[in-house]
Scaffold this active site. Structure first.
Site, PDB file in Angstrom:
ATOM      1  N   PHE A   5       0.359  -1.180   0.243  1.00 48.69           N
ATOM      2  CA  PHE A   5       0.198   0.001   0.129  1.00 48.69           C
ATOM      3  C   PHE A   5       0.916   1.397   0.671  1.00 48.69           C
ATOM      4  CE2 PHE A   5      -1.744  -3.696   3.550  1.00 48.69           C
ATOM      5  CZ  PHE A   5      -2.609  -3.739   2.356  1.00 48.69           C
ATOM      6  N   CYS A   6       1.926   1.459  -0.470  1.00 48.12           N
ATOM      7  CA  CYS A   6       3.184   2.015  -0.805  1.00 48.12           C
ATOM      8  C   CYS A   6       3.688   2.616   0.130  1.00 48.12           C
ATOM      9  CB  CYS A   6       2.093   3.424  -1.723  1.00 48.12           C
ATOM     10  SG  CYS A   6       1.834   2.971  -2.907  1.00 48.12           S
ATOM     11  N   ASN A   7       3.435   1.646   1.476  1.00 46.15           N
ATOM     12  CA  ASN A   7       3.619   2.226   2.962  1.00 46.15           C
ATOM     13  C   ASN A   7       4.854   1.159   3.294  1.00 46.15           C
ATOM     14  OD1 ASN A   7       4.374   2.440   5.477  1.00 46.15           O
ATOM     15  ND2 ASN A   7       1.936   3.356   5.550  1.00 46.15           N
TER      16      ASN A   7
END
Length: 772
Positions: free
Chosen positions: A432-434
């Protein structure tokens, strides 16, 4: 009402469904989100993008159909009216964050990412500055690090810990909070000889809600770092200095907007499509006036200057904060549409939406944690923080998790996502782009991450399990229009698809624990499975050919995926990119040592000699899926034939490492086996793809059932097993029984299952030779 829902309402009825709101949740779904029920969709990716209301869109269309909006930089009556609307919307944004217009301004951007980028590029970095950020941050926040490091500033991540007791300012929070720094990063090797200047500006960034775990950070952190940084950063060379605070509220703002009348936050990044679904491509940076005056801007554009000269170096910028930082004509139509989104949000209120989504989130967590396999092993691992003192009273609206098999191994998140899609459940998988939160919760070290990257894993791919560890997670997230029925259908999907139940047949249990025996003639009747077909695909993504028997090599079926086509730009061609490749047919005559290739676009049949020294094209190296291959390339006549066949310039390459070792046969009398090392030609993951007819048949039955539920008339599309380009097709057992296989035997040849995955949507097996 069924007993399960009655039990849910008994526990959550005072929070769920807006009991004191203008509409109940059932009314909201029936009047504003009817499309979900019509399509049979369970939408659970509100952290990615929430859904727009049908009434919201009707109001926007009526507004745009009834009024005239014009460029606000013009002076016409329509332009002036548009400017008034923009001022009204700016105030709505400030009101949503409880921010005084005397202290804060609203700068419109193309999204939350653009708002964060604006802070990074305009911040007053110096060699004595630092950029500090929590591990749980989106890549769009981490990207600010590039600006800091390029200006000579330091950067480091921190973990937030609530470990100290005592009292103090801001309700005593600072006495319970400690920021534990990771390694300090610098691009400039020169080390400062003295402590950083107390007047240097430092930036601290954290999310209001982590988009991986749902952890809500207390905004007291903003007050703490400003008022008592020396205590909570004890020992850090950057504990002194002037701290500016940035909050990424892209996720958290939808149910828990920051109260800027209480917390000393300087920058807040907002995304409107995550608030109410529409418009996309529009965000805002809410900025404190004093912090805005610190920002320096290099570029100027239309709307940002009071005057500029074309032929000499002269520009005078506008003094208004919004005008100074909004380049060009802002998206005034999108801004005008925001009013209709806020109307819906304000009628329900964020606090009621937060309680509603929290009820669903807690329920789903409770149900997932309660799932057990038949051997009492846990099914689900949920990734959440137990640092409760840093979390708001209400839970965030995210549940991130992974699923385990009865033996403790992991289900890949890609398998979960594709089965969910088949069941009408829309969710999100990956990191999740984290990356910080992902590594932290999954326990991935730097060495793990680098190893995964070198192994070919990148963001958004399907490499979900590497060396027995998940590379990401499954995430479901709820919005203000989510229902108990959505949550229940999701739990039912997980239970039916991934939980091993005691009532499953003895035969299937046996398949999960014993090696399979496969025979085409049925001599091993106890196994029940038979090899139906063998297919070889010589050229990657081109049509293969079926055989009754075929030799095995160290790379699998001899000559399988030994060739590929490469464009002049170096891109490897596949059917996804070049559909005409499916019309290229191949056949290999081993006795003649020739591969025959045909295409409806080419009059002549191409004949390629299998002897490696028959074409003097030469050798080269290519990279595919992060691995290097030594390949043979061909002369122009071969490449011209393929270029004509696919309709674009390309060249044929051959993997140079194929060697013949043994034979796989539907005729068992010819089977031979020798120990071989497992190597690959240009296959995606392993040497063989095996698929079961029964699994495909079950898929077709499910598709027919879905069509019937939707009221679709006519004949359902029936999927052929060959659509998945398998090497081996078996039949004779239960659907998806192959999910539990560890080893199988075809004739006298042993194989090891190296992975179980969803190739498209059908469970299939990838096999390798098993060394004995």
């Amino acid at each position: 009402m069924d007993a399960d829902k009655a039990e849910f309402l008994k526990e959550f009825g005072s929070e769920y469904g807006y009991p004191n709101g203008p509409k109940s949740i059932d009314e909201i779904r029936a009047t504003e989100f009817n499309r979900l029920d019509q399509k049979g969709i369970v939408y659970l990716d509100h952290a990615g993008a929430t859904l727009y209301s049908e009434l919201q869109m009707e109001a926007i269309f009526k507004d745009f159909s009834s009024n005239i909006y014009a460029n606000p930089h013009s002076q016409s009556d329509s332009s002036s009216a548009t400017s008034d609307i923009i001022r009204e919307v700016r105030q709505q944004v400030l009101d949503y964050c409880n921010a005084s217009a005397k202290e804060y301004k609203c700068i419109f951007t193309s999204g939350a990412t653009a708002a964060l980028k604006l802070v990074g590029e305009a911040f007053p970095w110096s060699r004595e500055s630092c950029f500090m950020y929590t591990m749980e941050n989106h890549n769009s926040v981490l990207g600010i690090r590039e600006y800091a490091l390029s200006k000579g500033a330091a950067a480091f991540a921190v973990d937030v810990e609530d470990i100290v007791n005592g009292g103090g300012v801001s309700g005593g929070q600072e006495a319970r909070v400690k920021l534990s720094p990771h390694a300090i990063q610098r691009r400039n090797e020169e080390i400062l000889e003295e402590e950083p200047n107390r007047n240097a500006y430092n930036l601290f960034a954290f999310p209001s809600e982590c988009n991986f775990s749902g952890l809500r950070f207390s905004l007291d952190l903003a007050n703490l770092i400003k008022e008592n940084s020396e205590r909570i950063l004890e020992g850090s060379p950057f504990c002194k200095g002037r701290w500016i605070v940035l909050v990424d509220a892209a996720k958290g703002c939808s149910t828990c907007p920051p109260d800027l009348s209480k917390y000393a936050v300087d920058f807040v990044a907002i995304s409107f499509y995550k608030l109410f679904g529409y418009p996309t491509g529009l965000g805002a940076l809410v900025v404190q006036n004093d912090a805005a005056r610190l920002m320096t801007k290099t570029y100027f554009s239309g709307g940002t200057v009071a005057a500029s000269f074309a032929d000499i170096d002269f520009v005078r910028r506008r003094e208004g904060i919004e005008e100074l930082f909004e380049d060009g004509t802002i998206s005034f139509l999108s801004i005008a549409s925001i009013r209709h989104g806020f109307k819906i949000i304000n009628s329900l209120t964020p606090s009621m939406m937060s309680r509603h989504t929290a009820a669903l989130t807690i329920y789903v967590k409770k149900m997932l944690l309660g799932l057990r396999h038949e051997n009492e092993a846990n099914v689900c691992i949920i990734y959440e923080s137990h640092t409760s003192k840093l979390v708001c009273h209400e839970s965030g609206s995210i549940v991130s998790f992974n699923l385990k098999r009865p033996d403790g191994s992991w289900f890949g998140y890609s398998e979960v996502e594709k089965l969910a899609s088949l069941s009408g459940v829309q969710l999100r998988t990956g990191c999740f782009c984290n990356p910080g939160a992902c590594a932290k919760y999954l326990g991935l070290s730097h060495m793990d991450l680098l190893s995964n990257l070198e192994g070919g894993h990148v963001c958004w791919d399907d490499n979900d399990i590497i060396q027995g560890k998940p590379t990401g997670a499954v995430r479901v997230s709820f919005g203000y229009m989510s229902t108990y029925e959505d949550a229940k259908k999701f739990i039912d999907f997980i239970t039916s698809s991934f939980v091993s139940m005691p009532n499953k047949s003895e035969n299937r249990n046996t398949l999960r624990t014993k090696s399979m025996l496969l025979s085409n003639e049925g001599h091993e009747r106890n196994a029940g499975y038979y090899l139906k077909s063998i297919t070889v695909y010589p050229i990657k993504s081109c049509t293969g050919f079926s055989v009754e028997s075929w030799p095995l090599s160290s790379t699998g079926l001899q000559h399988d995926r030994e060739w590929l086509l490469k464009s002049v730009t170096g891109e490897i061609l596949t059917q996804k990119k070049v559909p005409d490749m499916c019309s290229i047919s191949t056949y290999i005559d081993l006795n003649k040592g020739i591969m025959f290739v045909e295409s409806p676009r080419c009059r002549a049949k191409l004949e390629i000699n299998l002897k490696t020294d028959s074409y003097p094209g030469g050798m080269e190296e290519i990279e595919l899926r992060a691995q290097r291959y030594e390949v043979q390339y061909y002369e122009n006549d071969v490449n011209l034939w393929f270029s004509h066949a696919v309709g674009l310039p390309c060249s044929l390459l051959r993997c140079s490492s194929s060697q013949n070792y043994s034979s796989l046969n539907k005729d068992r009398s010819r089977n031979l086996c020798r120990d071989v090392e497992c190597t690959l030609n240009f296959a995606n993951e392993a040497q063989f793809l095996l698929i079961s007819e029964e699994s495909v048949s079950d898929l077709n039955n499910r598709l027919s059932l879905i069509d019937a539920q939707k009221g679709t008339h006519g004949t359902s599309v029936q999927i052929n097993p060959m659509r998945f380009r398998p090497n081996l097709v078996v039949y004779g057992g239960e659907p998806y029984a192959e999910d539990g296989w560890l080893n199988i035997k075809i004739g006298n040849t042993n194989f090891m299952v190296s992975a179980v995955h969803l190739d498209g949507i059908v469970i299939s097996l990838i096999l390798e030779f098993k060394k004995t």
